[in-house]
Design an enzyme around this catalytic site. Structure first.
Site, PDB file in Angstrom:
ATOM      1  N   HIS A 161       0.857  -1.185   0.000  1.00 30.98           N
ATOM      2  CA  HIS A 161       0.000   0.000   0.000  1.00 30.98           C
ATOM      3  C   HIS A 161       0.889   1.229   0.000  1.00 30.98           C
ATOM      4  O   HIS A 161       1.935   1.234   0.652  1.00 30.98           O
ATOM      5  CB  HIS A 161      -0.913   0.021   1.237  1.00 30.98           C
ATOM      6  CG  HIS A 161      -2.047   0.960   1.071  1.00 30.98           C
ATOM      7  ND1 HIS A 161      -1.945   2.299   1.350  1.00 30.98           N
ATOM      8  CD2 HIS A 161      -3.303   0.763   0.610  1.00 30.98           C
ATOM      9  CE1 HIS A 161      -3.095   2.884   1.082  1.00 30.98           C
ATOM     10  NE2 HIS A 161      -3.933   1.980   0.625  1.00 30.98           N
ATOM     11  N   ASP A 178      -7.811  -5.463  -0.064  1.00 33.19           N
ATOM     12  CA  ASP A 178      -8.332  -6.316  -1.133  1.00 33.19           C
ATOM     13  C   ASP A 178      -8.011  -7.795  -0.954  1.00 33.19           C
ATOM     14  O   ASP A 178      -8.532  -8.628  -1.692  1.00 33.19           O
ATOM     15  CB  ASP A 178      -7.766  -5.857  -2.495  1.00 33.19           C
ATOM     16  CG  ASP A 178      -8.294  -4.496  -2.882  1.00 33.19           C
ATOM     17  OD1 ASP A 178      -9.479  -4.243  -2.625  1.00 33.19           O
ATOM     18  OD2 ASP A 178      -7.524  -3.688  -3.424  1.00 33.19           O
TER      19      ASP A 178
HETATM   20  N1  CMC Z   1       4.252  -7.725  -4.810  1.00 31.07           N
HETATM   21  C1  CMC Z   1       5.602  -7.702  -4.989  1.00 31.07           C
HETATM   22  N2  CMC Z   1       6.364  -6.611  -4.844  1.00 31.07           N
HETATM   23  C2  CMC Z   1       5.751  -5.467  -4.534  1.00 31.07           C
HETATM   24  C3  CMC Z   1       4.352  -5.385  -4.343  1.00 31.07           C
HETATM   25  C4  CMC Z   1       3.607  -6.578  -4.479  1.00 31.07           C
HETATM   26  N3  CMC Z   1       2.271  -6.578  -4.304  1.00 31.07           N
HETATM   27  N4  CMC Z   1       4.010  -4.129  -4.054  1.00 31.07           N
HETATM   28  C5  CMC Z   1       5.136  -3.413  -4.058  1.00 31.07           C
HETATM   29  N5  CMC Z   1       6.191  -4.227  -4.350  1.00 31.07           N
HETATM   30  C6  CMC Z   1       7.606  -3.848  -4.381  1.00 31.07           C
HETATM   31  C7  CMC Z   1       7.944  -3.093  -5.651  1.00 31.07           C
HETATM   32  O1  CMC Z   1       8.382  -3.981  -6.677  1.00 31.07           O
HETATM   33  C8  CMC Z   1       9.063  -2.195  -5.165  1.00 31.07           C
HETATM   34  O2  CMC Z   1      10.233  -2.998  -5.036  1.00 31.07           O
HETATM   35  P1  CMC Z   1      11.689  -2.330  -5.337  1.00 31.07           P
HETATM   36  O3  CMC Z   1      11.842  -1.269  -4.274  1.00 31.07           O
HETATM   37  O4  CMC Z   1      12.631  -3.459  -5.221  1.00 31.07           O
HETATM   38  O5  CMC Z   1      11.607  -1.763  -6.721  1.00 31.07           O
HETATM   39  C9  CMC Z   1       8.623  -1.822  -3.749  1.00 31.07           C
HETATM   40  O6  CMC Z   1       7.821  -2.930  -3.301  1.00 31.07           O
HETATM   41  C10 CMC Z   1       7.817  -0.531  -3.651  1.00 31.07           C
HETATM   42  O7  CMC Z   1       6.731  -0.629  -4.572  1.00 31.07           O
HETATM   43  P2  CMC Z   1       6.067   0.626  -5.293  1.00 31.07           P
HETATM   44  O8  CMC Z   1       5.317   0.165  -6.493  1.00 31.07           O
HETATM   45  O9  CMC Z   1       7.103   1.690  -5.484  1.00 31.07           O
HETATM   46  O10 CMC Z   1       5.064   1.105  -4.166  1.00 31.07           O
HETATM   47  P3  CMC Z   1       3.838   2.069  -4.368  1.00 31.07           P
HETATM   48  O11 CMC Z   1       3.589   2.716  -3.059  1.00 31.07           O
HETATM   49  O12 CMC Z   1       4.026   2.967  -5.543  1.00 31.07           O
HETATM   50  O13 CMC Z   1       2.645   1.085  -4.772  1.00 31.07           O
HETATM   51  C11 CMC Z   1       0.830  -0.435  -4.632  1.00 31.07           C
HETATM   52  C12 CMC Z   1       1.637   0.658  -3.905  1.00 31.07           C
HETATM   53  C13 CMC Z   1      -0.426  -0.736  -3.847  1.00 31.07           C
HETATM   54  C14 CMC Z   1       0.423   0.080  -6.012  1.00 31.07           C
HETATM   55  C15 CMC Z   1       1.716  -1.699  -4.765  1.00 31.07           C
HETATM   56  O14 CMC Z   1       2.094  -2.186  -3.493  1.00 31.07           O
HETATM   57  C16 CMC Z   1       1.039  -2.797  -5.581  1.00 31.07           C
HETATM   58  O15 CMC Z   1       1.149  -2.790  -6.822  1.00 31.07           O
HETATM   59  N6  CMC Z   1       0.349  -3.763  -4.903  1.00 31.07           N
HETATM   60  C17 CMC Z   1      -0.391  -4.797  -5.616  1.00 31.07           C
HETATM   61  C18 CMC Z   1      -1.723  -4.218  -6.119  1.00 31.07           C
HETATM   62  C19 CMC Z   1      -2.707  -4.043  -4.977  1.00 31.07           C
HETATM   63  O16 CMC Z   1      -2.890  -4.921  -4.149  1.00 31.07           O
HETATM   64  N7  CMC Z   1      -3.371  -2.882  -4.996  1.00 31.07           N
HETATM   65  C20 CMC Z   1      -4.415  -2.561  -4.006  1.00 31.07           C
HETATM   66  C21 CMC Z   1      -3.984  -1.466  -3.079  1.00 31.07           C
HETATM   67  S1  CMC Z   1      -5.039  -1.272  -1.642  1.00 31.07           S
HETATM   68  C22 CMC Z   1      -6.571  -0.797  -2.259  1.00 31.07           C
HETATM   69  C23 CMC Z   1      -6.560   0.508  -2.993  1.00 31.07           C
HETATM   70  O17 CMC Z   1      -5.937   1.476  -2.586  1.00 31.07           O
HETATM   71  O18 CMC Z   1      -7.247   0.577  -3.986  1.00 31.07           O
END
Ligand code: CMC
Length: 434
Positions: free
Chosen positions: A310, A368
């Site tokens: 998140h 989720d």
């Molecule tokens: N599985 C594997 N690795 C992950 C995941 C995941 N679900 N989420 C983040 N990472 C890793 C990402 O690869 C990165 O690694 P590195 O630093 O080595 O490059 C690190 O963690 C930081 O990720 P980010 O994408 O920069 O983080 P963010 O804050 O921009 O993204 C997020 C947050 C929710 C988009 C992301 O965690 C994600 O894609 N999660 C899976 C999709 C998901 O479950 N979304 C629902 C979110 S909650 C409900 C809502 O808000 O709608």
């Protein structure tokens, strides 16, 4: 609204020997911000923050969220208390009007929801224009936008805001249920005056002349909780979209329709559908979830473990804890306690919480991860999971839209950019271009 919170303290920014004094803002919970609104005019510099990782867009009185401590409050009330003691309709009222309703206020609001639960019969024909396999989120956003033609706002939308809010909350639910019935080719089931908001939705979804739907209190309670937990989440992608569209003083229906579209994305609300598809794939793959965890950890593989991570929560998502417990309760009450998908989900969570890749990146189960298992148990089809999220988030979007309209400091949303394209090109007439 935010100007009231400017303190006497100043941040100093030194650029090329010149010092700029930027006001410091401190919110009600001690959150600190540097006010850079005058920076460009004074210095020529903008600030760059792609993805708005560290940018406050507004002051808001609606939701407080502490990502480090895993706290979520609506209008000062903890999400745990609200999920335990309230119905979704009470929480919708709270989000929109700022206080928990009295018995009389709740009665009046419920009455409004009932009165506005039908959609104009001409709108019912819209469903015929969609293919039967149309994505329910596309139907929802299109129909939400169309509402403005049937229930136009007055020149000052705040004058009719209460009715518009009730209309939206009630009609979006009806549209969602109708889209399901149309998609499966069944006759529509119209809303009933004597049912609660959630019971009415379930009845419109699942009742039929062939097999009457028996409304189960456990299911109604679970749905209330799920919708409450999705009610608001401050400046997330879809809410920011609602504010952005509304900031151009567009009508509320267009703003909500845009919010629904933003929510649809797999990194946002669309994740709940993907979680279920992922768990089903794992089950079909013999339950070999470790393979998927390894894929998620591989930097060369774009696969992500959906339902984890998140932008704001860096300890745990308080909503996921309540949903996990609700999931256990619902499945037990429905005689589905040994659901293999739930078992796989719990095993994945256990492994992930102890895996350094996820621990170092603060990746915990989000809202989720378990919600889909409940939706599936109560019969909601997977492609409608994100629609359920939208129904829950609607009061939050409406509350933010209203807050923005009410705020004299609110301006049209218009970020800046750093231009990195070609400097100047000599124009070449069409016939000379290669
Ligand atoms: N599985 C594997 N690795 C992950 C995941 C995941 N679900 N989420 C983040 N990472 C890793 C990402 O690869 C990165 O690694 P590195 O630093 O080595 O490059 C690190 O963690 C930081 O990720 P980010 O994408 O920069 O983080 P963010 O804050 O921009 O993204 C997020 C947050 C929710 C988009 C992301 O965690 C994600 O894609 N999660 C899976 C999709 C998901 O479950 N979304 C629902 C979110 S909650 C409900 C809502 O808000 O709608």
């Amino acid at each position: 609204m935010i100007d009231k919170f400017i303190t006497d303290e100043k941040a100093e920014l030194k650029i090329g020997g010149k010092v700029y004094h930027l006001p410091i803002i401190v919110g009600k919970k001690g959150e600190k911000a540097i006010d850079i609104r005058s920076l460009r005019a004074e210095s020529g510099y903008i600030t760059l923050d792609s993805g708005f990782m560290n940018t406050g867009a507004c002051g808001s009185e609606i939701t407080y969220l502490d990502g480090e401590k895993g706290i979520l409050n609506y209008r000062g009330y903890s999400i745990e208390d609200l999920a335990e003691h309230c119905s979704f309709v009470e929480v919708a009222y709270l989000l929109i009007h700022g206080h928990l309703p009295s018995v009389t206020e709740l009665g009046g609001f419920s009455e409004q929801l009932n009165r506005h639960s039908l959609i104009h019969e001409d709108m019912v024909h819209f469903f015929d224009g969609f293919p039967s396999n149309a994505a329910p989120m596309s139907i929802l956003s299109s129909m939400a936008n169309s509402l403005c033609n049937f229930y136009p706002e007055t020149t000052n939308p705040l004058e009719t805001f209460d009715i518009t809010a009730a209309r939206l909350i009630s009609k979006i639910r009806t549209i969602a249920a109708f889209s399901y019935k149309k998609g499966i080719g069944y006759p529509l089931v119209y809303p009933r005056y004597n049912l609660s908001y959630c019971a009415n939705f379930l009845n419109m979804m699942f009742d039929s002349t062939v097999k009457p739907y028996l409304i189960d209190d456990v299911v109604v309670d679970a749905l209330n909780k799920l919708l409450i937990l999705h009610g608001d989440h401050e400046q997330n992608c879809s809410t920011s979209t609602v504010r952005m569209v509304g900031s151009a003083r567009g009508n509320i229906y267009a703003s909500i329709s845009a919010g629904i579209s933003a929510l649809w994305g797999p990194l946002h609300g669309g994740a709940n559908q993907l979680v279920m598809e992922m768990l089903e794939n794992i089950l079909a793959d013999g339950g070999k979830y470790r393979k998927y965890i390894d894929k998620a950890k591989n930097p060369k593989d774009p696969f992500r473990l959906v339902g984890f991570g998140h932008r704001v929560y860096k300890s745990h998502d308080p909503r996921s804890r309540i949903i996990k417990k609700t999931c256990d309760d619902v499945l037990k009450a429905m005689g589905m306690a040994g659901d293999p998908l739930l078992d796989i989900a719990k095993e994945i969570e256990e492994v992930v919480l102890n895996d350094s890749y996820f621990v170092e990146r603060n990746l915990y189960p989000n809202v989720d991860f378990y919600s889909g298992i409940i939706y599936r148990a109560i019969g909601i089809p997977t492609d409608m999971f994100t629609v359920m999220f939208a129904i829950g988030r609607l009061p939050g979007w409406i509350a933010h839209w209203k807050e923005m309209w009410d705020d004299p400091d609110s301006k049209i949303g218009r970020p800046r950019q750093i231009y990195v394209g070609p400097r100047k090109r000599k124009f070449v007439p069409l016939e000379e271009r290669r």
